[in-house]
Scaffold this active site. Structure first.
Site: not given
Ligand code: BGC
Length: 746
Positions: A298
């Site tokens: 993530d």
């Molecule tokens: C979130 C994810 C997301 C990613 C990309 C992160 O901050 O936890 O769920 O897919 O950002 O946007």
């Protein structure tokens, strides 16, 4: 003759080439790659890295030099996100085309994989169709909506030239404080599992080369939602027995359903950041669950092993830990540090080449599967699948089925279309409070980007019953002080027959959604008190992503409609229910707590059910304001004749459970029949009840139907102290509606 033989050879050779699997193609390609090219494939950067002016860009303008630096010089495998807000379909086409043109300039011409978060519809394409968030989809108890919403999301992503969706969220919603609660399918693992697997299938089942499919991404593995404080990305302490009972089964089911990728929990469990947890990433996910796809980190989470979790003393050690634990691709995402550090680490022998090859093979294989090597560009045919009128109908149907009627004292609802209504509250003229996070922007809180034909609750009510019947004290802007003007509400109520009070939460996502308090803000409580004090019947309409406490006002309001954040058609669905054009059938996917001290899940343990009793102070242990599964209808349903095919189930036998359900009222309606079981005695304290199956059906007024379920021992299982999923012999109870009976399992 020779010529014929030669032709035959060519034919056999080319057929064998064609017959090469995507895996084999990836393995063949990787042999031609330098270490730099491999490490580049494992690198994912955000759009700002290639944008003119970096984060300052709001219009999706690409900087040619920056693009070259990423794609040609650093060989990046993947790009994600937008800076500020969604683009039009055409803008997306131009963005993706420029990126893939750049990829064509590289030695091996490996296409770039673009990824976006299409969480309740395609977030980042303007005018896409937004559906209820997962919490609302769970309330429908209709997996068809998980399927259909995912199908439309896939089509609208693909129409935008994007083939990777960071969805579905499979985190379970057992911590209502958690700011990502609305993205969950609620507190029950069977619902999460069922809806999650349905979504995964829908994203991928047409085959990833199809213009109607995208690669899905199960997230966030594992235990993200179990944060102790409820704050985003904060520590969870979850014993493995609980991980296996509540957090893992949905990932197992989604792997089985064919999900191609998985994203890792940014947090930590029992002190181990999941991005560094080889046991969870490799032993459990790869070996036990058999997941063959791509593991992506993530946002910034590899770096954070060093600078937030403090388990890696240096940024390079963080990279080494994550990659060796099993992370294939790092969402770095704002620079090339991962690329540089991983190169260094491999050269120093800190990460074995076999691990790099393994990760890159999976990335390339996915790109082959998605057809990116054949055509990396936006597909003209796919564009026709954007914004079809039937998606709006589907969004309305889903929103209607999500609507959960919590209270209807004296049958105050449905309202007459001749009623004089006063519409009040901060959510009455807000679109963001109906759609929540991931709506054209990350936070979803900027109405500028919403489709022009989006309706507010006020507008939908006016459209339904005419301007003459409607007055309002609400104004645009959730936080505008006029929305909280108690005096104006009191004086405006004089001519109204009923007050429709629209309270709840404005949009938020992730950490900005952290809250110290689940009680509704004081200003909203004051509004409710003022409305109640008028003596007029008050209907509370709640548009919120998580249960905000309403215990103080609940006894004095006549009706309560839980509308969640149900997407584009939330206002229309609310209005259809309020004025009787739709008979509500949503069921709570969580226990609506009374207060902070009463957060107990429906599948409580016996010791949570019966508390120790002192001084005659007898409390039921499970005492929510509204229980899990609660949801009223304008008609009534009666249950009778609960029957089992056998009173004693053995080994692999199936048990058929049937019950007669009658619509005993005078309106047609849909109804979900839920089957719960209870293990009376077990080696691990058994739950008081567990949802094991459900079916939603249409019932005409007066109609009776026999509803049948087939379950087996696997549906009765639990995780024992040895961490094995088992069904122990003994006595079980099966419960449907107000009926129950027992059987034994031997
Ligand atoms: C979130 C994810 C997301 C990613 C990309 C992160 O901050 O936890 O769920 O897919 O950002 O946007």
């Amino acid at each position: 003759m020779k010529k014929n033989l030669f032709l035959l050879f060519i034919l056999v050779y080319s057929t064998s080439l064609n017959a090469q699997t995507d895996r084999q193609k990836a393995e063949a390609l990787i042999k031609k790659m330098t270490l730099e090219e491999k490490v580049g494939q494992m690198t994912q950067v955000t759009f700002a890295v290639i944008a003119k002016g970096g984060w300052a860009d709001t219009e999706g303008n690409i900087d040619a030099e920056a693009l070259k630096k990423a794609v040609v010089d650093h060989h990046v495998g993947s790009i994600l996100n937008v800076n500020a807000h969604g683009f039009t379909v055409d803008k997306w086409h131009s963005v993706i085309t420029q990126i893939q043109d750049e990829a064509k300039k590289t030695k091996l011409k490996i296409p770039v994989l673009y990824g976006l978060d299409g969480m309740h519809g395609q977030t980042y394409t303007l005018n896409s169709t937004l559906f209820p968030h997962n919490i609302g989809i769970a309330a429908t108890r209709n997996p068809m909506f998980a399927t259909m919403a995912a199908k439309v999301t896939a089509k609208e992503l693909r129409a935008s030239g994007v083939r990777w969706n960071f969805a579905p969220v499979l985190d379970i919603g057992r911590q209502p404080l958690w700011s990502r609660f609305p993205e969950t399918y609620g507190e029950d693992v069977y619902i999460v599992k069922t809806m999650g697997a349905a979504a995964v299938k829908a994203y991928e089942e047409d085959g990833l080369k199809s213009t109607t499919a995208v690669a899905s991404c199960m997230k966030h593995y594992l235990g993200y939602s179990g944060s102790r404080s409820g704050k985003d990305r904060t520590p969870a302490y979850i014993p493995e027995i609980e991980i296996r009972e509540y957090y893992l089964p949905q990932f197992r089911a989604a792997v089985k359903a064919g999900s191609s990728t998985i994203m890792i929990n940014s947090g930590e469990i029992n002190g181990i950041p999941v991005h560094a947890d080889k046991y969870l990433l490799t032993d459990v996910l790869r070996k036990e669950l058999g997941f063959q796809g791509l593991i992506v980190s993530d946002w910034e989470d590899v770096k954070r092993l060093h600078d937030r979790h403090n388990v890696a003393a240096t940024p390079r050690q963080a990279v080494v830990m994550a990659v060796n634990a099993g992370v294939d691709m790092s969402m770095v995402p704002t620079d090339f540090s991962f690329y540089d550090l991983l190169l260094e680490a491999v050269k120093k022998g800190e990460v074995p080449m076999s691990r790099i090859n393994d990760a890159v093979t999976r990335i390339l294989e996915l790109k082959y599967k998605l057809g990116l090597f054949e055509n990396p560009y936006p597909e003209p045919d796919a564009k026709n699948n954007f914004g079809k009128p039937e998606y709006q109908t589907l969004a309305l149907d889903a929103a209607r089925e999500a609507m959960t009627l919590l209270k209807n004292k004296d049958n105050v609802l449905p309202l007459s279309k001749n009623a004089k209504v006063l519409v009040a509250g901060p959510c009455a003229q807000s679109l963001t409070a109906l759609n929540g996070c991931w709506s054209y922007t990350w936070q979803g809180n900027n109405e500028q980007w919403y489709p022009a034909d989006s309706k507010t609750i006020l507008q939908a009510i006016i459209d339904k019953i005419g301007t003459a019947n409607v007055t309002t004290t609400s104004v645009k802007g959730f936080d505008s002080s006029a929305n909280y003007d108690v005096a104006s509400l009191s004086s405006s109520a004089a001519t109204a027959d009923v007050i429709i009070l629209c309270l709840g939460e404005n949009a938020y996502a992730e950490s900005p959604g952290n809250t110290r308090e689940l009680a509704l803000p004081d200003a909203q409580v004051a509004l409710a008190n003022a409305a109640i004090a008028t003596g007029k019947p008050v209907i509370l309409v709640l548009t919120e992503g998580r249960p905000r406490f309403i215990s103080s006002m609940e006894p004095s309001v006549k009706g309560i409609l839980m509308a969640y954040w149900s997407g584009k058609k939330t206002a229309e669905a609310i209005t259809d229910v309020l004025f009787g054009d739709y008979n509500p059938d949503g069921r709570l996917p969580f226990s609506y707590p009374r207060s902070m001290g009463e957060i107990v899940m429906y599948d409580r343990k016996p010791t949570e059910e019966i508390r120790e009793v002192f001084n005659d102070n007898i409390n039921s242990g499970y005492d929510p304001l509204f229980p899990f599964g609660h949801g009223l209808s304008y008609t009534t349903f009666e249950y009778s004749d609960l029957k089992l095919s056998t009173p004693s189930l053995t080994s692999n036998q199936k048990l058929t459970v049937s019950i007669t359900v009658k619509n005993s009222g005078n309106r047609d309606g849909k109804h979900t029949v839920e089957l719960y079981t209870r293990d009376l005695y077990a080696s691990v304290t058994p739950c008081m009840k567990r949802l094991r199956a459900f079916q939603k059906m249409n019932f005409k007024a007066g109609e009776s139907k026999e509803v049948t379920f087939t379950i087996d021992k696997n549906d009765l299982a639990f995780v024992n102290a040895q961490l094995k999923t088992v069904t122990e012999p003994g006595e079980f109870e099966v419960m449907i509606g107000d009926k129950k009976t027992k059987f034994t399992y031997k």
